[in-house]
Design a protein around this motif. Structure first.
Motif, PDB file in Angstrom:
ATOM      1  N   GLY A 598       0.836  -1.190   0.000  1.00 31.37           N
ATOM      2  CA  GLY A 598       0.000   0.000   0.000  1.00 31.37           C
ATOM      3  C   GLY A 598       0.876   1.247   0.000  1.00 31.37           C
ATOM      4  N   LEU A 599       0.320   2.357  -0.461  1.00 32.88           N
ATOM      5  CA  LEU A 599       1.045   3.626  -0.479  1.00 32.88           C
ATOM      6  C   LEU A 599       0.355   4.612   0.443  1.00 32.88           C
ATOM      7  CD1 LEU A 599       1.590   4.127  -4.346  1.00 32.88           C
ATOM      8  CD2 LEU A 599       2.864   2.661  -2.764  1.00 32.88           C
ATOM      9  N   VAL A 600       1.126   5.286   1.284  1.00 39.76           N
ATOM     10  CA  VAL A 600       0.586   6.364   2.114  1.00 39.76           C
ATOM     11  C   VAL A 600       1.308   7.655   1.731  1.00 39.76           C
ATOM     12  CG1 VAL A 600      -0.210   4.974   4.053  1.00 39.76           C
ATOM     13  CG2 VAL A 600       2.166   5.710   3.986  1.00 39.76           C
ATOM     14  N   LEU A 601       0.530   8.712   1.511  1.00 46.05           N
ATOM     15  CA  LEU A 601       1.073   9.983   1.033  1.00 46.05           C
ATOM     16  C   LEU A 601       0.779  11.072   2.054  1.00 46.05           C
ATOM     17  CD1 LEU A 601      -0.244   9.897  -2.665  1.00 46.05           C
ATOM     18  CD2 LEU A 601       1.795   8.790  -1.722  1.00 46.05           C
ATOM     19  N   PHE A 602       1.848  11.696   2.565  1.00 43.08           N
ATOM     20  CA  PHE A 602       1.698  12.784   3.526  1.00 43.08           C
ATOM     21  C   PHE A 602       2.435  14.028   3.011  1.00 43.08           C
ATOM     22  CE2 PHE A 602       1.897   8.806   6.105  1.00 43.08           C
ATOM     23  CZ  PHE A 602       0.582   8.782   6.534  1.00 43.08           C
ATOM     24  N   PRO A 603       1.967  14.633   1.931  1.00 45.40           N
ATOM     25  CA  PRO A 603       2.677  15.802   1.391  1.00 45.40           C
ATOM     26  C   PRO A 603       2.469  17.041   2.261  1.00 45.40           C
ATOM     27  CG  PRO A 603       0.657  15.444   0.182  1.00 45.40           C
ATOM     28  CD  PRO A 603       0.780  14.290   1.134  1.00 45.40           C
ATOM     29  N   LYS A 604       3.490  17.867   2.378  1.00 50.19           N
ATOM     30  CA  LYS A 604       3.332  19.137   3.088  1.00 50.19           C
ATOM     31  C   LYS A 604       2.403  20.044   2.286  1.00 50.19           C
ATOM     32  CE  LYS A 604       7.623  20.996   1.075  1.00 50.19           C
ATOM     33  NZ  LYS A 604       8.993  21.484   1.368  1.00 50.19           N
ATOM     34  N   ALA A 605       1.816  21.030   2.966  1.00 50.60           N
ATOM     35  CA  ALA A 605       0.839  21.913   2.322  1.00 50.60           C
ATOM     36  C   ALA A 605       1.505  23.038   1.549  1.00 50.60           C
ATOM     37  CB  ALA A 605      -0.107  22.496   3.372  1.00 50.60           C
ATOM     38  N   ILE A 606       2.808  23.220   1.751  1.00 49.53           N
ATOM     39  CA  ILE A 606       3.528  24.333   1.125  1.00 49.53           C
ATOM     40  C   ILE A 606       4.306  23.828  -0.081  1.00 49.53           C
ATOM     41  CG2 ILE A 606       5.258  26.135   1.544  1.00 49.53           C
ATOM     42  CD1 ILE A 606       4.574  25.908   4.522  1.00 49.53           C
ATOM     43  N   GLY A 607       4.355  24.612  -1.153  1.00 44.98           N
ATOM     44  CA  GLY A 607       5.165  24.254  -2.314  1.00 44.98           C
ATOM     45  C   GLY A 607       4.474  23.263  -3.238  1.00 44.98           C
ATOM     46  N   ASN A 608       5.288  22.398  -3.885  1.00 47.60           N
ATOM     47  CA  ASN A 608       4.787  21.505  -4.929  1.00 47.60           C
ATOM     48  C   ASN A 608       4.525  20.081  -4.449  1.00 47.60           C
ATOM     49  OD1 ASN A 608       5.014  23.552  -6.920  1.00 47.60           O
ATOM     50  ND2 ASN A 608       7.222  23.159  -7.039  1.00 47.60           N
ATOM     51  N   ALA A 609       4.575  19.851  -3.134  1.00 42.03           N
ATOM     52  CA  ALA A 609       4.476  18.481  -2.624  1.00 42.03           C
ATOM     53  C   ALA A 609       3.160  17.813  -3.007  1.00 42.03           C
ATOM     54  CB  ALA A 609       4.653  18.476  -1.106  1.00 42.03           C
ATOM     55  N   GLN A 610       2.056  18.542  -2.926  1.00 43.79           N
ATOM     56  CA  GLN A 610       0.768  17.937  -3.246  1.00 43.79           C
ATOM     57  C   GLN A 610       0.658  17.631  -4.737  1.00 43.79           C
ATOM     58  OE1 GLN A 610      -2.385  20.289  -1.539  1.00 43.79           O
ATOM     59  NE2 GLN A 610      -1.701  19.901   0.559  1.00 43.79           N
ATOM     60  N   GLY A 611       1.247  18.477  -5.581  1.00 41.81           N
ATOM     61  CA  GLY A 611       1.283  18.189  -7.015  1.00 41.81           C
ATOM     62  C   GLY A 611       2.089  16.936  -7.308  1.00 41.81           C
ATOM     63  N   ASP A 612       3.207  16.747  -6.570  1.00 41.45           N
ATOM     64  CA  ASP A 612       3.998  15.516  -6.710  1.00 41.45           C
ATOM     65  C   ASP A 612       3.168  14.295  -6.344  1.00 41.45           C
ATOM     66  OD1 ASP A 612       6.232  16.917  -7.504  1.00 41.45           O
ATOM     67  OD2 ASP A 612       7.167  16.945  -5.520  1.00 41.45           O
ATOM     68  N   ALA A 613       2.367  14.418  -5.289  1.00 40.06           N
ATOM     69  CA  ALA A 613       1.537  13.295  -4.854  1.00 40.06           C
ATOM     70  C   ALA A 613       0.510  12.918  -5.924  1.00 40.06           C
ATOM     71  CB  ALA A 613       0.832  13.652  -3.540  1.00 40.06           C
ATOM     72  N   ILE A 614      -0.099  13.905  -6.557  1.00 43.79           N
ATOM     73  CA  ILE A 614      -1.090  13.625  -7.604  1.00 43.79           C
ATOM     74  C   ILE A 614      -0.424  12.937  -8.795  1.00 43.79           C
ATOM     75  CG2 ILE A 614      -2.745  14.648  -9.204  1.00 43.79           C
ATOM     76  CD1 ILE A 614      -3.565  14.665  -6.237  1.00 43.79           C
ATOM     77  N   ARG A 615       0.768  13.379  -9.187  1.00 41.44           N
ATOM     78  CA  ARG A 615       1.481  12.722 -10.297  1.00 41.44           C
ATOM     79  C   ARG A 615       1.796  11.273  -9.959  1.00 41.44           C
ATOM     80  NH1 ARG A 615       3.556  17.902 -10.740  1.00 41.44           N
ATOM     81  NH2 ARG A 615       5.301  17.493  -9.333  1.00 41.44           N
ATOM     82  N   LEU A 616       2.163  11.015  -8.721  1.00 39.12           N
ATOM     83  CA  LEU A 616       2.455   9.643  -8.289  1.00 39.12           C
ATOM     84  C   LEU A 616       1.199   8.773  -8.379  1.00 39.12           C
ATOM     85  CD1 LEU A 616       4.704   7.839  -6.968  1.00 39.12           C
ATOM     86  CD2 LEU A 616       3.691   8.454  -4.775  1.00 39.12           C
ATOM     87  N   ILE A 617       0.059   9.306  -7.960  1.00 46.89           N
ATOM     88  CA  ILE A 617      -1.198   8.558  -8.022  1.00 46.89           C
ATOM     89  C   ILE A 617      -1.541   8.211  -9.462  1.00 46.89           C
ATOM     90  CG2 ILE A 617      -3.679   8.683  -7.573  1.00 46.89           C
ATOM     91  CD1 ILE A 617      -2.969  10.590  -5.215  1.00 46.89           C
ATOM     92  N   LYS A 618      -1.362   9.166 -10.354  1.00 44.80           N
ATOM     93  CA  LYS A 618      -1.675   8.919 -11.769  1.00 44.80           C
ATOM     94  C   LYS A 618      -0.782   7.822 -12.334  1.00 44.80           C
ATOM     95  CE  LYS A 618      -3.511  13.474 -13.032  1.00 44.80           C
ATOM     96  NZ  LYS A 618      -3.323  14.677 -13.876  1.00 44.80           N
ATOM     97  N   LEU A 619       0.519   7.851 -12.008  1.00 45.04           N
ATOM     98  CA  LEU A 619       1.439   6.841 -12.519  1.00 45.04           C
ATOM     99  C   LEU A 619       1.164   5.465 -11.919  1.00 45.04           C
ATOM    100  CD1 LEU A 619       4.768   8.900 -12.510  1.00 45.04           C
ATOM    101  CD2 LEU A 619       3.550   8.065 -14.520  1.00 45.04           C
ATOM    102  N   ASN A 620       0.698   5.445 -10.681  1.00 44.98           N
ATOM    103  CA  ASN A 620       0.345   4.164 -10.056  1.00 44.98           C
ATOM    104  C   ASN A 620      -0.841   3.512 -10.763  1.00 44.98           C
ATOM    105  OD1 ASN A 620       0.331   2.178  -7.760  1.00 44.98           O
ATOM    106  ND2 ASN A 620      -1.664   3.131  -7.414  1.00 44.98           N
ATOM    107  N   ASN A 621      -1.762   4.355 -11.262  1.00 46.02           N
ATOM    108  CA  ASN A 621      -2.880   3.895 -12.104  1.00 46.02           C
ATOM    109  C   ASN A 621      -3.713   2.798 -11.431  1.00 46.02           C
ATOM    110  OD1 ASN A 621      -4.430   4.159 -14.416  1.00 46.02           O
ATOM    111  ND2 ASN A 621      -3.332   2.512 -15.485  1.00 46.02           N
ATOM    112  N   SER A 622      -4.010   3.009 -10.164  1.00 43.54           N
ATOM    113  CA  SER A 622      -4.891   2.118  -9.386  1.00 43.54           C
ATOM    114  C   SER A 622      -4.319   0.715  -9.198  1.00 43.54           C
ATOM    115  CB  SER A 622      -6.286   2.033 -10.029  1.00 43.54           C
ATOM    116  OG  SER A 622      -6.933   3.283  -9.964  1.00 43.54           O
ATOM    117  N   GLN A 623      -3.018   0.536  -9.363  1.00 41.46           N
ATOM    118  CA  GLN A 623      -2.432  -0.793  -9.133  1.00 41.46           C
ATOM    119  C   GLN A 623      -2.337  -1.077  -7.636  1.00 41.46           C
ATOM    120  OE1 GLN A 623       0.854  -1.838 -11.616  1.00 41.46           O
ATOM    121  NE2 GLN A 623       1.665  -3.357 -10.184  1.00 41.46           N
TER     122      GLN A 623
END
Length: 789
Positions: A598-623
């Protein structure tokens, strides 16, 4: 020597199967221990192995994680100016074991050491200060517990004292260093004999500070104490008078002179004495504008406003004109302009707050004053700025909603000023002891230096009795001690970091559940999905993100979950994170482990961290199943979705959702006032304001001190909060209570993303118990999904 330029330790020294332990960050000094053979950090690494004290779980094995944790805790006590760092990259294994420990968990010496350590961990800053600065030993209560434990474990007094000395050794060393610096400073200012310190003396003192590993705040306390011993301040005399203004001055004089010892005057001696002599007179000029309202125009461009300045960079003409009139104290005209601006934009809570404030002033109604600290971006050009602006508005909506209910309660039914409130159908309108509520807004722009500056300014405004905020853990940690020094309560609706539980402040509470409280629910969700191995992605160095990850890891790896957290080399969201490499590394790890991860994502609220998390989710593609932290429930996330497929196994842990709210009256009021639904930030901000106003009400004649006492009282309880019953524990964390006020396990609501076409998005968040938007009762447009840009 401090490093010159940037240096990424993990990139330069890291590697698979390698752990890196550093005594400090790249830009900090690393201090030597007294014998100069080892650094302070290395000294405690050795001690942890030699004594077995680093064996935190008593399994008779010392891991590299445990050793670093032990050494870091000792360093923080001995030399808090150092922040040791730890980097670990393994392939499947949880840790590296370094040594065996002679003590097992059932050994009496092991048990006694843990009890002594637990007592010290619960000490707050004031307790540590008393120990190091005033040489106080254990409190009578702590001593009684320790003596009873010694007897119960059948330890000899010598054995117990040896353990106590070992545990206290870092604080004893820090106490000794404080003594040495104090003696040196006393000699230097005595030799100066009322003259300014020479540059070479100032440089010598700075070197001593570095040698002894003392922080700037330690130095300020020491220098103030010594200066007041050698040159006690002489308060100015105020002529006796019976005029109203003179009476106010006399009252302020007594308040300020009683607080004089708290002012931080880290200056050459002659300058300090001069300022000490005129401090009270100067403070009249600072305080007077907030007590005698005729002093106009009001100050602007200081990131603080009660109506004199527009902070959210809105372009509304009437709102700007209202602020101009408010700055000149023309409250009647300001009221009229703010009312027009509110009618033009019913979603702008800043306008409603200023409308409330102008109403109080124009109608000369009595009121209490609080502040709310938000992060409003200066330049709203990026999607992250939009997210920050949205969070700020949501916080202000919660505060403005309760402020409006309170201020409607002080108006008679035939009051001509009622016309300025377009919505009066609030249930349970109620003033606070017959008074209204003024709200001062401050903007920290998610910048720690600005946050500290505005916190200091708010703290020195005597009419402000409490603060709602800050939202992020980063801004809260940057400011909480500033408020604490001035006895100003801070109630946060968004800061979840466990740092504030581990090192509690007497003035801090939160209406959001801490990361320690939310982590068990996340672990249980994974367990229900038969997931025993997890990869964590977080933002290293972020008080929120790193704290949440560590809290989750602690919970997930012990019974009843007994899972494993696998560390990838590419994990650091928001810090040059490479999502493609992270997924590639994940797939390689899965091939070796051959288990569901399983993957757990705890991005900080400042900067690009949340955008990085969304890109990771897309690449994971529900696997893999992916669980995200609260900040990912935002409009920014929805805007980045063009296809729901990659998000089929993605859920977000949130502290509250309107579709499962325990307080329908709050939702009804919110719908009337804002003409739209609200989210958890609004609800938790409402509850933070509600708790603060309840303390104001119970205090009768509120002061900062008795408000703190009310909130800290075990009997303090607020019912009918937006998110349920509100009560705080001894650390300031929120207790989770049921509708009867009885304790129950903290709950977390999990939401997922469903298709729902609206004017702003094609998707929406709903609790996972609702498979579709229709099941959740959402109103969606019938037109087909809009095309991707």
């Amino acid at each position: 020597m401090p490093i010159k330029g940037e240096f990424n330790i993990q990139e330069e020294l890291g590697g698979k199967g390698r752990a890196i332990l550093t005594s400090s960050s790249p830009i900090e000094y690393s201090f030597e221990s007294e014998d100069n053979d080892l650094s302070i950090y290395t000294k405690y690494l050795v001690e942890g192995i030699e004594t077995g004290a680093a064996d935190k779980d008593g399994d008779q094995l010392i891991s590299v994680n445990e050793l670093h944790e032990y050494a870091s805790e000792r360093v923080k006590e001995a030399a808090p100016a150092m922040t040791p760092k730890f980097y670990l990259s393994l392939e499947g294994d949880d840790t590296i074991y370094l040594a065996r420990s002679p003590l097992a968990a059932n050994d009496p010496k092991f048990k006694y050491r843990k009890i002594v350590e637990d007592i010290i961990k619960k000490w707050n800053d004031e307790d540590i200060k008393d120990y190091c600065f005033k040489e106080e030993d254990f409190s009578a209560a702590d001593r009684a517990v320790l003596d009873a434990t010694i007897e119960q474990l059948n330890l000899s007094p010598d054995e117990a004292r040896t353990i106590e000395t070992e545990v206290l050794n870092p604080l004893l060393g820090r106490r000794d260093n404080i003594k040495k610096y104090r003696n040196a400073f006393r000699k230097i200012i005595a030799a100066a004999n009322h003259t300014p310190l020479k540059n070479k003396d100032i440089e010598s003192l700075k070197k001593l500070q570095i040698i002894y590993g003392l922080r700037d705040e330690d130095i300020q306390v020491i220098e103030e104490e010594v200066q007041n011993e050698v040159y006690p301040p002489i308060p100015p005399r105020i002529p006796t008078s019976t005029s109203p203004s003179a009476k106010i001055a006399q009252i302020l004089h007594s308040i300020k002179t009683s607080k004089l010892q708290n002012f931080k005057l880290n200056l050459p001696v002659s300058i300090s004495i001069g300022i000490a002599s005129i401090a009270v007179v100067s403070l009249f000029a600072i305080s007077r504008p907030y007590i005698i309202q005729s002093d106009c125009p009001k100050q602007t461009n200081d990131f603080i406003s009660e109506g004199e300045e527009v902070l959210n960079y809105s372009q509304s003409f009437n709102k700007k004109k209202g602020a101009e009139y408010f700055a000149q104290c023309d409250y009647q005209e300001a009221l009229s302009r703010f009312e027009k601006a509110w009618q033009e934009d019913r979603l702008d809570p800043e306008t409603l707050i200023y409308l409330n404030n102008a109403l109080l002033e124009a109608n000369k109604k009595p009121y209490y004053t609080i502040a709310v600290a938000v992060s409003i971006p200066k330049n709203q050009n990026s999607s992250n700025d939009d997210d920050d602006d949205s969070r700020a508005k949501e916080m202000l909506r919660g505060v403005a909603q309760l402020q409006t209910k309170i201020n409607l309660g002080i108006l008679n039914d035939n009051d001509p000023f009622l016309k300025y409130f377009p919505d009066q159908d609030f249930i349970n309108k109620k003033a606070i002891n017959g008074k209204g509520l003024k709200v001062v807004i401050t903007n920290d722009e998610n910048d720690e230096l600005l946050a500290k500056k505005t916190a200091s300014s708010l703290s020195h405004r005597p009419e402000i009795l409490g603060v709602v905020g800050h939202y992020t853990s980063e801004m809260t940690l940057a400011t909480v001690d500033i408020y604490k020094k001035n006895d100003l309560v801070l109630i946060s609706p968004g800061s979840t970091t466990s740092e504030l539980t581990k090192y509690p402040r007497k003035n801090f509470q939160r209406t959001v559940f801490s990361s320690d409280q939310q982590s068990p629910a996340i672990a249980k969700f994974l367990q229900e999905k038969s997931i025993k191995k997890v990869v964590g992605f977080y933002s290293e160095g972020s008080p929120f993100s790193e704290s949440f990850f560590n809290s989750f890891k602690t919970i997930f790896t012990v019974p009843p979950f007994s899972g494993t957290v696998v560390k990838l080399y590419e994990f650091d969201l928001g810090n040059n994170f490479k999502a493609e490499e992270a997924i590639q590394e994940l797939r390689q790890t899965e091939a070796k482990i051959t288990e569901t991860i399983g993957l757990v994502l705890f991005p900080k609220a400042i900067g690009n961290a949340q955008g990085d998390a969304i890109r990771l989710i897309k690449l994971n593609n529900s696997q893999n199943w992916v669980i995200g932290s609260w900040g990912l429930r935002s409009s920014r996330t929805l805007k980045q979705i063009d296809n729901l497929q990659p998000f089929q196994k993605f859920v977000i842990a949130v502290p509250w959702d309107s579709l499962t709210s325990p307080n329908q009256d709050f939702l009804k009021d919110a719908k009337i006032l804002w003409t739209t639904s609200v989210n958890a930030i609004t609800a938790l901000s409402y509850d933070a304001t509600l708790a603060l106003t309840k303390a104001l009400e119970k205090a009768n004649t509120p002061t900062r001190i008795n408000i703190l006492e009310q909130l800290k009282s075990p009997d303090f309880l607020v019912t009918k909060g937006a998110t349920g019953t509100i009560q705080f524990d001894e650390n300031g964390d929120r207790k989770k209570l049921d509708e009867n006020g009885d304790p129950q396990d903290p709950s977390v609501e999990f939401v997922h993303i469903v298709e729902c076409r609206t004017l702003s998005s094609d998707f929406a968040f709903v609790p996972i118990k609702y498979p579709t938007a229709k099941d959740a009762g959402l109103s969606c447009l019938n037109s087909p999904k809009k095309p991707s840009p």
